[in-house]
Enzyme design. Structure first.
Site, PDB file in Angstrom:
ATOM      1  N   TRP A 137       0.795  -1.049  -0.214  1.00 36.58           N
ATOM      2  CA  TRP A 137       0.082   0.148  -0.156  1.00 36.58           C
ATOM      3  C   TRP A 137       0.952   1.273   0.055  1.00 36.58           C
ATOM      4  O   TRP A 137       1.968   1.296   0.757  1.00 36.58           O
ATOM      5  CB  TRP A 137      -1.008  -0.013   1.124  1.00 36.58           C
ATOM      6  CG  TRP A 137      -1.778   1.121   1.210  1.00 36.58           C
ATOM      7  CD1 TRP A 137      -2.569   1.597   0.409  1.00 36.58           C
ATOM      8  CD2 TRP A 137      -1.971   1.841   2.322  1.00 36.58           C
ATOM      9  NE1 TRP A 137      -3.397   2.747   0.810  1.00 36.58           N
ATOM     10  CE2 TRP A 137      -2.860   3.026   2.170  1.00 36.58           C
ATOM     11  CE3 TRP A 137      -1.744   1.802   3.843  1.00 36.58           C
ATOM     12  CZ2 TRP A 137      -3.618   3.837   3.223  1.00 36.58           C
ATOM     13  CZ3 TRP A 137      -2.176   2.677   4.686  1.00 36.58           C
ATOM     14  CH2 TRP A 137      -3.043   3.604   4.555  1.00 36.58           C
ATOM     15  N   ASP A 218      -1.997  -6.162   8.757  1.00 43.47           N
ATOM     16  CA  ASP A 218      -2.802  -4.802   8.214  1.00 43.47           C
ATOM     17  C   ASP A 218      -3.924  -5.634   7.555  1.00 43.47           C
ATOM     18  O   ASP A 218      -3.917  -6.204   6.645  1.00 43.47           O
ATOM     19  CB  ASP A 218      -2.079  -4.125   7.299  1.00 43.47           C
ATOM     20  CG  ASP A 218      -2.614  -3.117   6.551  1.00 43.47           C
ATOM     21  OD1 ASP A 218      -4.176  -2.894   6.903  1.00 43.47           O
ATOM     22  OD2 ASP A 218      -2.224  -2.157   5.695  1.00 43.47           O
ATOM     23  N   LYS A 253     -13.746  -0.087   5.025  1.00 44.78           N
ATOM     24  CA  LYS A 253     -14.226  -0.628   3.830  1.00 44.78           C
ATOM     25  C   LYS A 253     -15.363  -1.567   4.249  1.00 44.78           C
ATOM     26  O   LYS A 253     -16.466  -1.606   3.515  1.00 44.78           O
ATOM     27  CB  LYS A 253     -13.422  -1.786   3.085  1.00 44.78           C
ATOM     28  CG  LYS A 253     -11.756  -1.054   3.091  1.00 44.78           C
ATOM     29  CD  LYS A 253     -11.670   0.156   2.150  1.00 44.78           C
ATOM     30  CE  LYS A 253     -10.295   0.519   2.513  1.00 44.78           C
ATOM     31  NZ  LYS A 253      -9.890   1.505   1.604  1.00 44.78           N
TER      32      LYS A 253
HETATM   33  C1  LMR Z   1      -6.652   2.856  -1.136  1.00 47.52           C
HETATM   34  O1  LMR Z   1      -5.575   2.118  -0.981  1.00 47.52           O
HETATM   35  O2  LMR Z   1      -6.990   3.425  -2.206  1.00 47.52           O
HETATM   36  C2  LMR Z   1      -7.403   3.136   0.132  1.00 47.52           C
HETATM   37  O3  LMR Z   1      -6.669   2.023   1.215  1.00 47.52           O
HETATM   38  C3  LMR Z   1      -7.383   4.300   0.461  1.00 47.52           C
HETATM   39  C4  LMR Z   1      -6.264   5.306   0.899  1.00 47.52           C
HETATM   40  O4  LMR Z   1      -6.222   5.827   2.019  1.00 47.52           O
HETATM   41  O5  LMR Z   1      -5.315   4.936   0.230  1.00 47.52           O
END
Ligand code: LMR
Length: 403
Positions: A137, A218, A253
């Site tokens: 992420w 996570d 989510k």
């Molecule tokens: C994403 O990866 O799009 C979501 O988890 C929103 C974010 O805060 O990045």
């Protein structure tokens, strides 16, 4: 009396816009009526809307009528949320809950939970490297750097095979030092959509236990993989062999509470005394950053999880979201097969959660935005939940053109 004008100069260069939330802003500002948002990880229904869940609306009505005070609550937030969160994460009768080995604090979103976890690591394992998957992420690195932690990456996604780079992952993690920290995605890997199989989880659990790695799970998408119960299997495997662990979960989510910023940090340790000691640090860290979390989202989640009828309505709504995404994965693959017969996209159907890499280059992604008003993260990550029966034709036509 004359005042001297003082020039205030910060001498700062502007930072680049956020790769995900910056894109949302661009999307909002795009006047096109044809625009498609496949960027930020937000669920959309078949009409491209993100409505408030019915269970959430009922809980909010209940809270509106019954909430008695806005006085502070304690540092961990909504009092019953901790227990209810643990039951959702681990299962109701899990021995960890029964033996009070887990402690939970409500946090401002999953991001807040990870930020608290990062500060905790800088106290508990100050010399550790923190291992994150490559890719991971986009916000993992900034969150960890915010607590001045040292990051290392382990191979995870093989772009050639569109699947897990299992040997690369294990090779890289074999380099971890005793006591390092390992961040794992509980399910629905963001951005790859590729999850660990049960035997991969077993291997990771063994490796973590051998090297005394502190795992942080996570868990932002519980319920979006195979269902909320099935999605906890990896976590449970890890827990069997690793007594100390952190879980950062999000209710953005699965409860659709994105802007309410609702998540939780859970610390698990071998004894009640150890977990209480660890939790005292978590509380001290929270106190110094934001004191205690905002109430509303946590109150909604505990109202729903604490009421059997509301909980089953919520579970049905969660199933609906998961099933719609899964149907869109199949439709997307079918439509791409028709329009781009020389490319194999079948892997998208095998992946889980909101995201998959569609394999487009950053330049191709830019063309989709500039020429077709289709927004996705420059890595080629697609939010499948943004695909609808009415935009899928335009989307796959555009992909055919840029390919
Ligand atoms: C994403 O990866 O799009 C979501 O988890 C929103 C974010 O805060 O990045």
């Amino acid at each position: 009396m004359k005042y001297q004008k003082v020039e205030i100069m910060f001498c700062l260069e502007p930072t680049p816009t956020d790769p995900i939330l910056g894109l949302t802003e661009e999307f909002r500002n795009d006047p096109s009526t044809e625009k498609i948002n496949l960027g930020v990880g937000v669920y959309q229904n078949e009409n491209g809307e993100t409505p408030i869940l019915k269970s959430v609306k009922i809980a909010e009505k209940y809270l509106f009528e019954n909430e008695l005070t806005k006085a502070y609550f304690g540092i961990p937030g909504e009092p019953v949320l901790g227990r209810l969160t643990q039951e959702l994460l681990l299962g109701k009768k899990h021995s960890i809950i029964e033996n009070s080995l887990a402690q939970t604090a409500q946090t401002p979103g999953g991001t807040g939970a990870l930020r608290i976890a990062a500060e905790f690591i800088s106290r508990a394992r100050p010399k550790a490297h923190v291992w994150i998957s490559n890719p991971s992420w986009a916000n993992h690195q900034p969150i960890l750097l915010g607590a001045s932690l040292q990051i290392k990456r382990y191979r995870y996604y093989d772009a050639e095979t569109h699947s897990l780079d299992n040997s690369g992952m294990l090779d890289d993690l074999s380099e971890a030092n005793t006591g390092d920290v390992l961040i794992l995605h509980g399910c629905c890997h963001n951005p790859a959509g590729v999850d660990l199989s049960s035997s991969d989880w077993e291997n990771i659990a063994d490796l973590a236990s051998r090297k005394k790695l502190l795992c942080i799970v996570d868990f932002a998408y519980q319920g979006f993989g195979d269902g909320p119960i099935q999605d906890r299997n990896g976590l449970l495997t890890l827990i069997k062999k690793n007594s100390d662990l952190l879980i950062a979960n999000s209710f953005s989510k699965n409860f659709g509470l994105y802007r309410e910023r609702t998540g939780a940090i859970t610390v698990i340790s071998e004894t009640k005394k150890d977990s209480q000691a660890a939790f005292s640090h978590i509380k001290e860290i929270i106190r110094a950053i934001y004191s205690s979390p905002p109430s509303h989202g946590g109150a909604i989640v505990s109202t729903i999880l604490g009421d059997e009828k509301l909980k089953s309505l919520w579970l049905r709504e969660l199933d609906e979201m998961r099933q719609r995404i899964s149907a869109m994965r199949s439709d997307f693959v079918r439509s791409l097969k028709e329009k781009c017969p020389n490319h194999d996209f079948s892997f998208i159907e095998k992946q889980k959660g909101m995201f998959s890499f569609c394999g487009l280059s950053s330049e191709q992604v830019d063309r989709l935005k500039d020429e077709f008003h289709i927004y996705m993260v420059r890595s080629g990550r697609v939010n499948i939940a943004g695909i609808t029966p009415s935009n899928i034709g335009r989307l796959t036509d555009a992909i055919e053109t840029v390919l």
